[in-house]
Design an enzyme around this catalytic site. Structure first.
Site, PDB file in Angstrom:
ATOM      1  N   THR A 106       7.618   0.508   3.391  1.00 64.23           N
ATOM      2  CA  THR A 106       7.911   1.893   3.026  1.00 64.23           C
ATOM      3  C   THR A 106       9.258   1.999   2.323  1.00 64.23           C
ATOM      4  O   THR A 106       9.420   2.757   1.362  1.00 64.23           O
ATOM      5  CB  THR A 106       7.909   2.794   4.277  1.00 64.23           C
ATOM      6  OG1 THR A 106       6.578   2.929   4.756  1.00 64.23           O
ATOM      7  CG2 THR A 106       8.431   4.179   3.952  1.00 64.23           C
TER       8      THR A 106
ATOM      9  N   PHE B  99       0.809  -1.217   0.000  1.00 67.79           N
ATOM     10  CA  PHE B  99       0.000   0.000   0.000  1.00 67.79           C
ATOM     11  C   PHE B  99       0.842   1.267   0.000  1.00 67.79           C
ATOM     12  O   PHE B  99       0.364   2.343  -0.376  1.00 67.79           O
ATOM     13  CB  PHE B  99      -0.963  -0.005   1.191  1.00 67.79           C
ATOM     14  CG  PHE B  99      -0.400   0.455   2.498  1.00 67.79           C
ATOM     15  CD1 PHE B  99      -0.702   1.710   2.997  1.00 67.79           C
ATOM     16  CD2 PHE B  99       0.387  -0.378   3.275  1.00 67.79           C
ATOM     17  CE1 PHE B  99      -0.216   2.141   4.225  1.00 67.79           C
ATOM     18  CE2 PHE B  99       0.886   0.035   4.497  1.00 67.79           C
ATOM     19  CZ  PHE B  99       0.577   1.303   4.972  1.00 67.79           C
ATOM     20  N   LYS B 100       2.109   1.162   0.390  1.00 64.43           N
ATOM     21  CA  LYS B 100       2.959   2.349   0.404  1.00 64.43           C
ATOM     22  C   LYS B 100       3.132   2.939  -0.998  1.00 64.43           C
ATOM     23  O   LYS B 100       3.421   4.128  -1.143  1.00 64.43           O
ATOM     24  CB  LYS B 100       4.317   2.014   1.008  1.00 64.43           C
ATOM     25  CG  LYS B 100       4.253   1.385   2.406  1.00 64.43           C
ATOM     26  CD  LYS B 100       3.602   2.293   3.428  1.00 64.43           C
ATOM     27  CE  LYS B 100       3.425   1.625   4.781  1.00 64.43           C
ATOM     28  NZ  LYS B 100       4.646   1.397   5.520  1.00 64.43           N
ATOM     29  N   ASP B 101       2.943   2.119  -2.040  1.00 66.21           N
ATOM     30  CA  ASP B 101       3.030   2.654  -3.399  1.00 66.21           C
ATOM     31  C   ASP B 101       1.968   3.711  -3.671  1.00 66.21           C
ATOM     32  O   ASP B 101       2.182   4.612  -4.489  1.00 66.21           O
ATOM     33  CB  ASP B 101       2.861   1.536  -4.431  1.00 66.21           C
ATOM     34  CG  ASP B 101       4.053   0.599  -4.488  1.00 66.21           C
ATOM     35  OD1 ASP B 101       5.184   1.067  -4.292  1.00 66.21           O
ATOM     36  OD2 ASP B 101       3.841  -0.602  -4.726  1.00 66.21           O
TER      37      ASP B 101
ATOM     38  N   LEU C 230       3.812   6.615  -2.310  1.00 71.09           N
ATOM     39  CA  LEU C 230       5.197   6.842  -2.696  1.00 71.09           C
ATOM     40  C   LEU C 230       5.439   6.784  -4.196  1.00 71.09           C
ATOM     41  O   LEU C 230       6.577   6.946  -4.653  1.00 71.09           O
ATOM     42  CB  LEU C 230       6.108   5.867  -1.950  1.00 71.09           C
ATOM     43  CG  LEU C 230       6.312   6.312  -0.494  1.00 71.09           C
ATOM     44  CD1 LEU C 230       6.862   5.188   0.364  1.00 71.09           C
ATOM     45  CD2 LEU C 230       7.239   7.522  -0.428  1.00 71.09           C
TER      46      LEU C 230
END
Length: 524
Positions: free
Chosen positions: A164, A125-127, A130
Site C-alpha cells: 500500500t 494489487f494496491k495500484d 491507488l
C-alpha cells in the site's frame, strides 16, 4: 460545475453511513472519501448497495476497463457528474498499466483462473485502487471547496505492510493540496518493497520506518486519527486535516469491487464460465479489504458462490471464520514469506460484520471495544451462521507456501509470488465444484528472496547462500529471471538500484512518535 449541481445531476445519489453509528447524518461520497475515517473511529459504507442484472454485468465485457469502472461507480450514485467520472477513470486506468486489459486473467488448468492485479506502476494489487483513489480524492476535495464546505489541505497518513505504501506514494505524489506520509515496519518488508518506498520521488512525500510490526504502525496511525487535540492543532497551526489512503477509506475499497464485477464478465466473454453460473473467489487476506470487495460484488448480483479466505501462519482470520471468535490476546506475530498478509488486526472485517449483522452499529461498536480492551471478541450465533454461509477459510504455513511456488512453476510454467501461492493452495484445499478465481496480488519480483528459496528447495527459515545474500533485490531478480527462462521484470522494479535513497528515518510506533514525525514533515 458546483458540488450542489453535481449532486443534483447524480441519479439516486447514494449516501454513506458509519459502522459504529457515530455520524449525526449520512454523508455523500465526496465527504466520505476526504474524511477517510468516520467520527468515532467507524468506517463508511454506502447506505444502499446497488443491484446489477446479469445482462448489465455481461455488457461490461464490451467496454475497456476504465469505462467498466465508470459504469460501476455511476451505479453507486456518487455525487460527481458522469462526465467527470469518465474523465477520472480514463486517467486511472490507461498507459500507467502495462497490459491493455489492466487486470488480465490467466487460466491454469481447466477451472483455476488467476486474476493478475499487479500490472500497475508498483507491481502490486494496491495500484488497482491507488491509481484511482487520488483522482477521486482530489476531485472530491475540489467539489467541496467550490461548495464552500472545505477550506484546508490534507495530510494523508498511511500504515503499510509493504505494498500500500508505495502505491499510495505513487498515486498522491505532487498532488495539489495533499501531503502524504507512509509508515512501514522496519525490517518487516521485502528489500524491493523498502527500496520502492524510500526512493520515491515527489515534493509532498515522506516515508518512515517503524520499530515494530504492521499492527504497531496501523494502531499508531489509528490513534493519531482519533486524537482530537492533534487534529485541532493540525488545522489551526498548519491548515491541514488528516485523511487516509488505507482501505479503511471507502474510496480505496470501491475500485476493488470493480475488478471482481469486471472479471466475471471477462470470464464469460472468454467462454471460460457460462453466463449465470457461479464462480468461487479465493483471496490472500490480511486486512480483509480485498475479499470484502468480492463480497460487495456478490451482494450487487455477481454470481459468486463461496469466498475463500486464505491466511498464512498469521491465521487470525481463518480461525475467526472457522470459530466465530476473533482472538489476538496471546497470539504470536509470525514473520512469513508473504509479508503483506502479516497482520493481526484486520480493519475491514468491521465493515463485513456490519453488513452481516443487518447493519447493527451497536453490536459493531461493542465488538470493537472488546477488541481494543481485551484483544478478542465473539460474534453472536446468527452473525456466525451468516458468515459461514458466505466464507470458508484455511491457512498455509511458510514452507508449504514456498513449495507451491515450485509446484506451479513445474506444472504450469507460471511463477507465483508468495501471497498468491498461499491463495492457490487454499483454493485447492477447500474448493468445491465451481471454477475458482484466485486473486494474484503481486508480481513475483517483489519477493525475490523467498521466490529464490522456493526454486532451490530451501525452507523459509533457511538463510540464502552467502553469494546470493550479497546481491541486491534487483540483482537477485535478474538471477531468478535467468534461471526461469528469462522472465520479464517490470521496469519500475528493475531500476531501483539506480534510484537515490531519500528517506532513512526510523521512529517508534507509538502515537506520540508518529504525531511528532508528522509535525516535522509539515514544518519542513
Amino acid at each position: 460545475m458546483t458540488h450542489a449541481t453535481a449532486c443534483a445531476d447524480a441519479a439516486e445519489a447514494n449516501l454513506y453511513v458509519d459502522t459504529r453509528g457515530c455520524c449525526d447524518a449520512p454523508v455523500p461520497f465526496t465527504e466520505a472519501v476526504v474524511n477517510g475515517l468516520a467520527p468515532g473511529g467507524g468506517l463508511y459504507v454506502p447506505e444502499h448497495i446497488p443491484s446489477l442484472a446479469l445482462e448489465q454485468i455481461m455488457a461490461l465485457a464490451e467496454l475497456p476497463y476504465a469505462q467498466r469502472a465508470a459504469r460501476i461507480y455511476r451505479a453507486f450514485g456518487i455525487d460527481l457528474p458522469d462526465e467527470e467520472i469518465d474523465r477520472l477513470m480514463a486517467r486511472s486506468y490507461g498507459d500507467n498499466f502495462d497490459d491493455e486489459a489492466v487486470c488480465p486473467i490467466t487460466t491454469l488448468g481447466d477451472d483455476t483462473h488467476i486474476l493478475e492485479l499487479w500490472h500497475g506502476p508498483t507491481s502490486a494489487f494496491k495500484d488497482m485502487a491507488l491509481q484511482c483513489l487520488p483522482q477521486f480524492f482530489s476531485a472530491s476535495a475540489r467539489a467541496l471547496r467550490e461548495a464552500g464546505q472545505l477550506d484546508h489541505d490534507f495530510l494523508i497518513l498511511v500504515a503499510t505492510s509493504g505494498d500500500t505504501g508505495k502505491a499510495a506514494l505513487e498515486g498522491f505524489k505532487n498532488a495539489d493540496g495533499v501531503r502524504i506520509g507512509v509508515l512501514y515496519p522496519d525490517g518487516g518488508v521485502s528489500d524491493i518493497q523498502r527500496k520502492q518506498m524510500v526512493t520515491t520521488t515527489g515534493d509532498n512525500v515522506r516515508v518512515w520506518g517503524v520499530r515494530g510490526n504492521f499492527d504497531d504502525c496501523q494502531t499508531g496511525v489509528k490513534r493519531a486519527f482519533s486524537d482530537e487535540a492533534f487534529a485541532a492543532e493540525l488545522l489551526d497551526e498548519h491548515g491541514v486535516a488528516l485523511s487516509s489512503a488505507n482501505s479503511i477509506n471507502w474510496g480505496r475499497l470501491m475500485p476493488q469491487i470493480v475488478y471482481y464485477v469486471s472479471s466475471y464478465a471477462e470470464l464469460v466473454a472468454q467462454g471460460k464460465v457460462d453466463a449465470g453460473a457461479p464462480i468461487d473467489v479465493c483471496v490472500p487476506t490480511g486486512n480483509f479489504g480485498n475479499i470484502l470487495a468480492a463480497w460487495y460484488a456478490k451482494a450487487m448480483g455477481v454470481p459468486i458462490g463461496t469466498l475463500m479466505c486464505a491466511s498464512n501462519e498469521n491465521r487470525v482470520l481463518a480461525d475467526f471464520i472457522n470459530t466465530g471468535t476473533y482472538d489476538i490476546a496471546d497470539r504470536p506475530f509470525v514473520t512469513t514469506p508473504s509479508p503483506s498478509m502479516d497482520i493481526l488486526v484486520s480493519s475491514n472485517l468491521e465493515r463485513q460484520l456490519f453488513e452481516l449483522t443487518g447493519r447493527d452499529a451497536q453490536a459493531i461498536a461493542g465488538w470493537m471495544r472488546d477488541l481494543s480492551d481485551s484483544r478478542r471478541f465473539r460474534v453472536d450465533a446468527g452473525t456466525f451462521a451468516r458468515l459461514r454461509a458466505d466464507f470458508v477459510a484455511d491457512s498455509v504455513d511458510n514452507d508449504e507456501c514456498l513449495a507451491v511456488i515450485r509446484e506451479v512453476l513445474d506444472e504450469h510454467d507460471y511463477l507465483l509470488d508468495p501471497h498468491t501461492a498461499v491463495a492457490y493452495r487454499v483454493a485447492q484445499n477447500v474448493r468445491g465444484d465451481n471454477p475458482v478465481l484466485v486473486a494474484s496480488t503481486a508480481h513475483w519480483a517483489k519477493f525475490g528472496d523467498n521466490v529464490y528459496r522456493a526454486l532451490h528447495g530451501l525452507a523459509a527459515s533457511d538463510p540464502l547462500p552467502p553469494e546470493v545474500a550479497a546481491l541486491t533485490g534487483c540483482q537477485l531478480n535478474e538471477l531468478i529471471s535467468q534461471e526461469t527462462g528469462g522472465r520479464a521484470i517490470p521496469a519500475g522494479l528493475a531500476s531501483l538500484d539506480e534510484m537515490p535513497v531519500r528517506f532513512t528515518q526510523v521512529i517508534d510506533g507509538d502515537v506520540e512518535a508518529i504525531e511528532s514525525a508528522a509535525r516535522d514533515f509539515l514544518l519542513a
